[in-house]
Every structure is written in C-alpha cells, then in structure tokens.
Design a protein around this motif. Structure first.
Motif, PDB file in Angstrom:
ATOM      1  N   GLN A 291       0.819  -1.216   0.000  1.00  0.00           N
ATOM      2  CA  GLN A 291       0.000   0.000   0.000  1.00  0.00           C
ATOM      3  C   GLN A 291       0.852   1.264   0.000  1.00  0.00           C
ATOM      4  OE1 GLN A 291      -3.684   0.470   1.854  1.00  0.00           O
ATOM      5  NE2 GLN A 291      -3.641  -1.461   2.955  1.00  0.00           N
TER       6      GLN A 291
ATOM      7  N   TRP B 164       1.314   7.327  -6.484  1.00  0.00           N
ATOM      8  CA  TRP B 164       0.257   8.319  -6.677  1.00  0.00           C
ATOM      9  C   TRP B 164       0.798   9.728  -6.414  1.00  0.00           C
ATOM     10  CZ3 TRP B 164      -5.296   7.209  -4.426  1.00  0.00           C
ATOM     11  CH2 TRP B 164      -6.204   8.096  -4.985  1.00  0.00           C
TER      12      TRP B 164
ATOM     13  N   PHE C  29      -2.449   4.425 -11.847  1.00  0.00           N
ATOM     14  CA  PHE C  29      -2.303   5.499 -10.869  1.00  0.00           C
ATOM     15  C   PHE C  29      -2.130   6.860 -11.535  1.00  0.00           C
ATOM     16  CE2 PHE C  29      -1.829   2.196  -7.719  1.00  0.00           C
ATOM     17  CZ  PHE C  29      -2.442   2.772  -6.609  1.00  0.00           C
TER      18      PHE C  29
ATOM     19  N   TYR D 178      -5.644   7.685 -11.998  1.00  0.00           N
ATOM     20  CA  TYR D 178      -6.177   8.165 -10.721  1.00  0.00           C
ATOM     21  C   TYR D 178      -5.776   9.622 -10.492  1.00  0.00           C
ATOM     22  CZ  TYR D 178      -7.881   3.821  -8.535  1.00  0.00           C
ATOM     23  OH  TYR D 178      -8.603   2.713  -8.197  1.00  0.00           O
TER      24      TYR D 178
ATOM     25  N   THR E  19     -10.393   3.977  -3.808  1.00  0.00           N
ATOM     26  CA  THR E  19      -9.214   3.818  -2.955  1.00  0.00           C
ATOM     27  C   THR E  19      -9.620   3.355  -1.569  1.00  0.00           C
ATOM     28  OG1 THR E  19      -8.178   5.626  -4.173  1.00  0.00           O
ATOM     29  CG2 THR E  19      -7.151   4.983  -2.106  1.00  0.00           C
TER      30      THR E  19
ATOM     31  N   ARG F  16      -8.375  -0.294  -0.135  1.00  0.00           N
ATOM     32  CA  ARG F  16      -7.243  -0.185   0.793  1.00  0.00           C
ATOM     33  C   ARG F  16      -7.641  -0.083   2.258  1.00  0.00           C
ATOM     34  NH1 ARG F  16      -2.877   0.400  -2.451  1.00  0.00           N
ATOM     35  NH2 ARG F  16      -3.496   0.670  -4.605  1.00  0.00           N
TER      36      ARG F  16
END
Length: 839
Positions: free
Chosen positions: A99, A106, A201, A204, A313, A317
């Motif tokens: 993670q 990101w 990502f 994202y 997310t 996560r």
C-alpha cells in the motif's frame, strides 16, 4: 550491518513533503488573495515551496527503491515484498505491491502533473494548485507513519523489520538481518504488472486536474470558463484510466487462469465506475462548449468522477473488501484516514457547488429529440446508470461495515455469481450505448429533423444489418440477446465509419476522435460477446477419472490428464506433454529442466549436458525465477506439429498451493488458451517396493510398462562425480527405455572394491523410475536390475478456444487512438485561447 541512513532519509523526506505541501497550499492561497504588487513575490514563493515538495516526493520514491534494489531486508517493506531472486523489472513491481508504495506512486504522478500545470496555466495556477497541494498533503499523510499515543497517522515504508515484528530472534540479536525476503506475489511476476499499476495510478492522479479546475472556477466565480482548460485533461484522464483498466484486463488474461479478462471483482468494479462517470462528464462538457447547456450536469459528473476515485481507494485499501475480492489490500489502520480524505473533498465540493448553484448559467429551453443535447443527455444518463448498477452491489461490504460500526447487524451479501449478475445488466446497457453512439454522431455534425435523420441512418443501417446477418449465420450466433448485441455493435461501427470517412474527405482528421473512439467501442462489444459468450472448452475429460475431490464436477469434466510423452486426442488436436522447462538468462527459448541442476545459490544451475549453441556441460547458467516451471505442451494435427505452448506453474505454500499462468496460441480469429491446473510433485518421492529383472546383453524386456533394451555393459576407467581407486572395478549397464516416441538412456553403475559392492542407481524423474544394477551373474551372462517406481510425470490441463478476442484488443487500441486525437484537438484549442489571453 543494518543501514539506517536510507530509511532515516526516507522518513525525513516524507516529513518535508508533508510540511511543504501545507506550505504550498498556504502560499498559493496568499498568492490568490494578493494585490497585483504582491502577486509576483507570492507566486515565486509558492512555486519554490512546490518545487521543494516535488524534490522531497521524488526522494521518497528513490529511498524506497534503493532499499528494494539493494536487498535491504532489515526493512519490513523490502522483506515483505522482494527477494534475492527477483530481476530488476520485478523489483519495480515489488515497489508498488504494498500500500505504501502505491501511495508513493500516486504522490509522484501528482507532482509531475502539478509541475506541468504550473508551466502551462497562467490565470488558473493559484486556485488549481491550492487543490493540488491539499490533495498531496492527504496522500503524504498516508505514509507518514507517525504515532501519537493511540493515534496512528499513516503507515511508513521505512520501518525496520525489528520494529514491525515481535520475532524472538530480535530479542537475541537486534541487528539480525534475514538473508532473503518473502518475495513478490507470483501473480505479479508479469511484465504487465510493471506497467499496469503506474498507468492506472496516473489515471487516478489525472482525475484531480479537471476537479481542481472546477473547484477553481467555483471559487473565482468563473462558473463556465473552467471547462476549456479542464476538457483536454478530462479526456487525457479518461484515456489513461481506460488504458490502465485494459492493461489490467490483459494482465488477468495472460496471468490468471479463470479463462478470461474481467471477472467483475469488486476492485475491478471500483475502477470501472469512475471511468464511466468521467466519460459521461467529457460528453456533457463538450455539449456545453457547443451549445451552452449541461454545465450543471458537467459539474456534478466531474465531482463524482474524482470522489469515486477516492471511494475506490477507500474500498480497496481499507480492508473492507478483504473477503469479497482477491485484489484488495489488508487494513493497515488507514481506513479512518482514507474516510476523512474522502469526506473532506466531498464536503468541500458540495459546499462550493451549492453556494454557486443559483449563479451557474443554464439553458431553459427544452431539448428536442432531434438535438444533440438530447442524445448526449441520454448517453450520459446511460453511463451513469451503468456505474450505478455496478457500484451499489460492490459497496455492500462497506454498507455492512457501516451498519456494524453503529452496533447494528446487516445480512446483505454481494451477488453469489457476480459474473452472471453484472453481465445480464451491463449487456443491455452496452447495447443502448452502442445505438446511442451510432445515432448521436450524426446529430453532432449537422442539424437534424425527422426526414434528415432517416436519410442519414438508412444506408449505415442497411449495411450494418447485412454484415450482422453474415456474422450471425457464419459464426452461429443463436442466442437472441447476442444477436441484438452484434447488430448494435456493427451499427455503431458502420455509422461512425461513415462519419469518419466524411471527415477524412474534408482533411479534418483532428475532428475524428469521437468517431474513432466509438468505432473502437463497437469492436470491443462484439469482441467481448464472442470471447466470453462463445468460448469453447476443448479439454473434455473422457476418462471418467476424478482428478480432485475438491473440484466441482464441471471442473473435473473440463480438464484432461496428460502423461508425459503420451498422445491424447483433444477436439481437433493431438496433444503431448513433453516435460518441464526453465527460463534461462540470455536465451529466448525455454530450456529443458532435466538438463539443469540447481546449486546452493539463488537462480543458479549447472548444465548437465550441452544445449545447442547456448551452453556446454558443466557451465553455470542463471535461471529466471527458478521456482517457475514451464510445461511444454505440443499440439499436432494430422501427425504434424502445429505449435507448442508453455503454460507456467509453481507450487507456492504462501499462496495456498499451485499458482498457474496460461499460455495462448494467437490466431487472427481466435486464441487457444491453455493452463495447467495440477502437476506431479517429485521433489520428495515415495518409492514403491523393489522389482527385480534379469537380462542378458542384447536382450529386450519390460520395465513397468516400458519396452527396454539392454545394450550391454562397459567397464569404466572413470566415473563422473565419483573417484575410483586402484583395483576398483566399475561396470556401467546401458539401458534404452522407450516411452512412446521418446527414447531414454538409463545407465546404472556397479562398483567392486576390496570384495565389497557399491551401487550407483540412475533416476529418471519424468518416467518416475530408479534403476539400480543390483548384481552381475557372469556364469549365466546376465545382469540383475532392481527397479523402484513412483508417479510418472503428468499435468492436468485445460484448453479453451476464445473466438474473435482480438476484436476486443484491436477495438481497445482504436478507442485509445480516438482519445489521443481528441486530446490533441482540445489542448490545441485551449492553447490558442490562452495565448490570446482568454484562458
């Protein structure tokens, strides 16, 4: 010796990045409020603080990769996600397996996007960068790893292993460093896992850009002007996010063994939904640029697309999907932070929107059925409903957790058969979308009334019906739902091809983005229909054997047992399993595993015999991931070898058993998809009882089921791997064992030293036999052989024909080309207006 410097530097850079993001937000806020005299100095200070943030963020990424690359297993992250065996490109994958690494990725992309925005926007810099800096502060907080009493802020990737675990070894030796890490998840050991997560990502991260422009527009009361700079970024974000989703689908297809590319897993759904909403937002934003309508709809959709990324997310996560998804992460104590992150930006966006709502311009005139606004609205509504239908069932675990957090009990459960549940709805949405993209494009390029629409659609409709009829008849599409899908997909391809041809005649290719994207959509729909709805399992178990009691009856029926070298008829093919292979560095083809003997070093082996021009007997070679076995499966037709496939498997206790990845033969009109579901484990064989055979030189006899020739014996002067002394007598027997069309040489050795006998047996793992020269009877001119057996090598395999799957991949590429053309056009428009001072 434990290296604490690099970890301390990573910690320090994390703190610097967090503080500098807050300073940047404050500085840009002051820049936004400053008078003309003060603006230059505040702008300079704001940029410097963001540059500091960018530099520290890049150093965070560098520190973590340095830990992984140099195998610093004293750090928990390197120990948990990497190992000595990994090549460099898989070390990159291990960077974002955890993670914390994913958040760093990101953060990195946001930094890159922020730097681009600073240097491509003038008027919008301050309001946009305030949003960027606040988002960065939240993201960096996820990796702070600060504990204040019972409060934990973030999870640091720079924690030492001794601080992260309570293993007894650290009480005895605090400086203990493991020799190796636990390694990378075998399913992530694929080149697509090197490029798929960074792409996803970036998608994202890029959803933040249109959201930031929108927030800037609401704050500065430029309620409509934000559309122009935001539109090219929205298209870019949709393209990259879509590309990431498709890469993930292709990874699943070539790595996982469920026989497809999309399983409606909750994590897949969580990415798919914001992409749908973002595509809807793009269409309404373009509509506003054309006709000053749909501005409020655009605002809602842009906010939703960004908030849904945050929600995705949170789902993946926070640990909430732990039991519902094979892709989700475990909870690292970040669920509270993620929830605050989500709620903060959702509330800010709602507050700013509500405050400005009555000032936002909107068109009061009712949209006609023969207007592009009507068709865009219907299309955006369809995309929204598609997302709504997926996100609600996907959110059931989150709803249950919310109810339970308030002391309640919720018995809601996600769909038992998620593929069947989602597909039955999404299929019809896909049909509606295809028809809308076919009809809507004609409204886009010219004014329409009832007669004009009829005339415009008549030719494409006739052509589409003729092509669809041919496809349905030739491909034997007998399901009425799929017939409709073929017609709808073909219609959108033909209709958009007509529009594309008109644009090309006018030399207006830069206007062709929409047509290309919609042609790609039509091809994808048809490709999905064929490859999923008409895939055919050709590995049918005709033996009546049950391979595994834990398998359902259907699984036992859809797999075949292949004994090594034994032909088996499978539909139109005769298949033969030829043994295990390994990947060796510097060699393009696979190498037979039986000629490689592992050493004590990771990924190193010694060659037991020459192999072509690549290496000689006794050479040391480097294996690529020695735990992976590649099974050579040959496919014959009319006794002619057509091709050979090499699906991969490894036995991994940590992953619960056998991990398998498929291999496919790719044709223009189909893929033949093959994977291994079970294999023989001969690491520690249990030998059966002794069997004895007597044979004279030149004699033929049977060992087990194998025809065996005894070609005689030879007195040896030296034996490889064994030192003979003076007076020793060594005799090697030469046996040839026939296993169907393969001849094996077995040469056991008999040694006499000082009236004592030594025996060197020879083992053939593939045949599952151990042959020992037990005795020599000179008076009878016979030799006595002792034979022990265990399981002969085999694989249990499944083969599936996936028809016309290349329509899906080709359509995906065409859609991405369409997005690229649209990005170029919209950014070019923005740049021209910006240079005129109309940014």
């Amino acid at each position: 010796m434990i290296n604490t410097f690099i970890g301390n530097m990573g910690h320090l850079m994390t703190i610097v990045a967090f503080v500098s993001s807050l300073v940047t937000a404050f500085a840009y806020f002051k820049y936004f409020q400053a008078t003309e005299i003060e603006k230059a100095s505040w702008q300079r200070f704001s940029r410097i603080s963001f540059y500091v943030h960018a530099g520290s963020s890049i150093m965070i990424a560098f520190s973590l990769f340095e830990i992984i690359y140099n195998h610093r297993f004293e750090y928990f992250y390197a120990y948990s996600h990497s190992s000595m065996a990994l090549p460099v490109h898989y070390m990159i994958s291990s960077f974002w397996e955890g993670q914390e690494g994913a958040f760093i990725l990101w953060i990195f992309w946001n930094v890159i996007l922020g730097l681009i925005l600073i240097h491509t926007n003038k008027v919008w810099e301050a309001p946009v960068m305030i949003v960027f800096a606040l988002v960065q502060a939240f993201l960096v907080s996820m990796i702070l790893g600060v504990v204040i009493g019972d409060l934990k802020i973030g999870s640091s990737p720079f924690i030492l292993l001794r601080d992260a675990t309570n293993a007894p070894i650290f009480q005895m030796n605090p400086d203990f460093i493991p020799e190796d890490g636990t390694g990378l998840n075998p399913l992530l050991q694929n080149i697509w896992m090197v490029i798929h997560p960074p792409t996803l990502f970036l998608g994202y991260a890029s959803t933040l850009v249109p959201f930031a422009f929108l927030m800037g527009g609401l704050v500065t009361k430029r309620y409509s002007e934000w559309i122009r700079p935001a539109l090219p970024w929205a298209i870019f974000s949709a393209m990259i996010l879509g590309m990431g989703i498709l890469m993930g689908a292709y990874w699943a297809y070539v790595t996982l063994n469920f026989g497809g590319y999309w399983n409606w897993d909750p994590v897949e759904n969580a990415v798919y939904v914001p992409w749908l909403i973002l595509v809807a937002a793009i269409h309404t934003m373009i509509t506003f640029k054309k006709s000053a309508t749909a501005l409020k709809t655009s605002i809602v959709l842009v906010i939703l697309s960004f908030i849904l990324v945050l929600y995705a997310t949170f789902l993946t996560r926070s640990g909430i999907l732990g039991d519902a998804s094979v892709h989700s992460f475990t909870d690292l104590g970040l669920s509270g932070q993620l929830f605050i992150y989500l709620i903060f930006f959702a509330l800010v966006a709602i507050f700013l929107s509500v405050r400005a709502w009555k000032y936002i311009p909107s068109s009061e005139r009712e949209a006609s059925v023969y207007s592009r606004e009507f068709w865009i609205f219907i299309g955006a509504t369809t995309l929204g409903l598609m997302g709504f239908q997926v996100i609600l069932p996907t959110s059931i675990p989150a709803w249950n957790a919310l109810v339970e957090s308030f002391g309640g009990i919720s018995n809601m459960a996600p769909p038992a058969d998620q593929v069947e549940f989602y597909t039955k709805f999404q299929l019809w949405f896909g049909i509606v979308l295809a028809l809308l993209t076919a009809v809507g494009q004609f409204f886009w390029w010219q004014k329409m009334d009832k007669k004009a629409l009829k005339d415009a659609l008549l030719t494409p409709y006739i052509i589409a019906v003729i092509i669809s009829a041919l496809v349905i008849v030739l491909a034997k599409v007998y399901d009425w739902k799929y017939m409709i899908l073929v017609v709808a997909g073909t219609f959108t391809i033909v209709a958009n091809a007509v529009i594309l041809s008109r644009l090309l005649k006018k030399s207006a290719f830069k206007l062709a983005g929409g047509s290309l994207a919609h042609i790609g959509l039509g091809m994808m729909l048809v490709g999905i229909m064929f490859s999923s709805g008409y895939s055919e399992t050709i590995s049918i178990n005709m033996s009546g054997l049950t391979y595994s009691n834990s398998w359902e009856d259907e699984l036992n029926k859809e797999h075949v047992l292949l004994w090594i070298n034994k032909p088996l008829q499978m539909k139109d093919y005769t298949v033969i399993y030829r043994g295990r292979q390994k990947k060796v560095e510097g060699i393009q083809e696979y190498v037979p595993a039986k000629i490689l003997e592992a050493t004590d070093k990771v990924n190193e082996a010694i060659a037991l015999e020459d192999y072509k021009d690549y290496f000689k007997k006794g050479d040391k070679v480097n294996i690529v991931l020695e735990e992976n076995d590649y099974f050579q499966i040959e496919y014959y037709q009319n006794e002619v070898l057509k091709f050979s496939l090499s699906p991969m498997s490894q036995f991994n206790e940590g992953m619960g058993g056998l991990i398998s990845s498929p291999d496919s033969k790719i044709y223009l009109d189909k893929d033949l998809y093959t994977y291994v579901a079970a294999m023989n484990d001969y690491e520690d064989p249990e030998w059966k009882e002794d069997q004895f055979y007597e044979a004279a030189p030149g004699e033929q006899f049977h060992i087990a089921d194998y025809v065996t020739y005894f070609d005689g014996a030879e007195v040896m002067q030296e034996i490889e791997g064994y030192t003979l002394q003076e007076g020793d007598v060594a005799v090697k027997a030469k046996l040839r064992i026939l296993d169907y069309d393969v001849e094996k040489k077995i040469e056991p050795t008999f040694i006499i030293r000082n009236n004592q006998v030594g025996k060197l047996p020879e083992i053939d793992n593939e045949l599952g036999i151990k042959v020992t020269l037990e005795n020599i009877l000179p008076e009878e001119n016979k030799f006595v052989f002792k034979v022990n057996q265990y399981q002969k090598d085999y694989v249990v395999m499944k083969a599936i024909v996936k028809p016309y799957i290349n329509l899906l991949w080709i359509g995906s590429l065409i859609m991405l080309v369409g997005f690229t053309v649209a990005i170029y056009r919209r950014f070019d428009e923005f740049k021209k207006m910006r240079d005129k001072g109309l940014e």
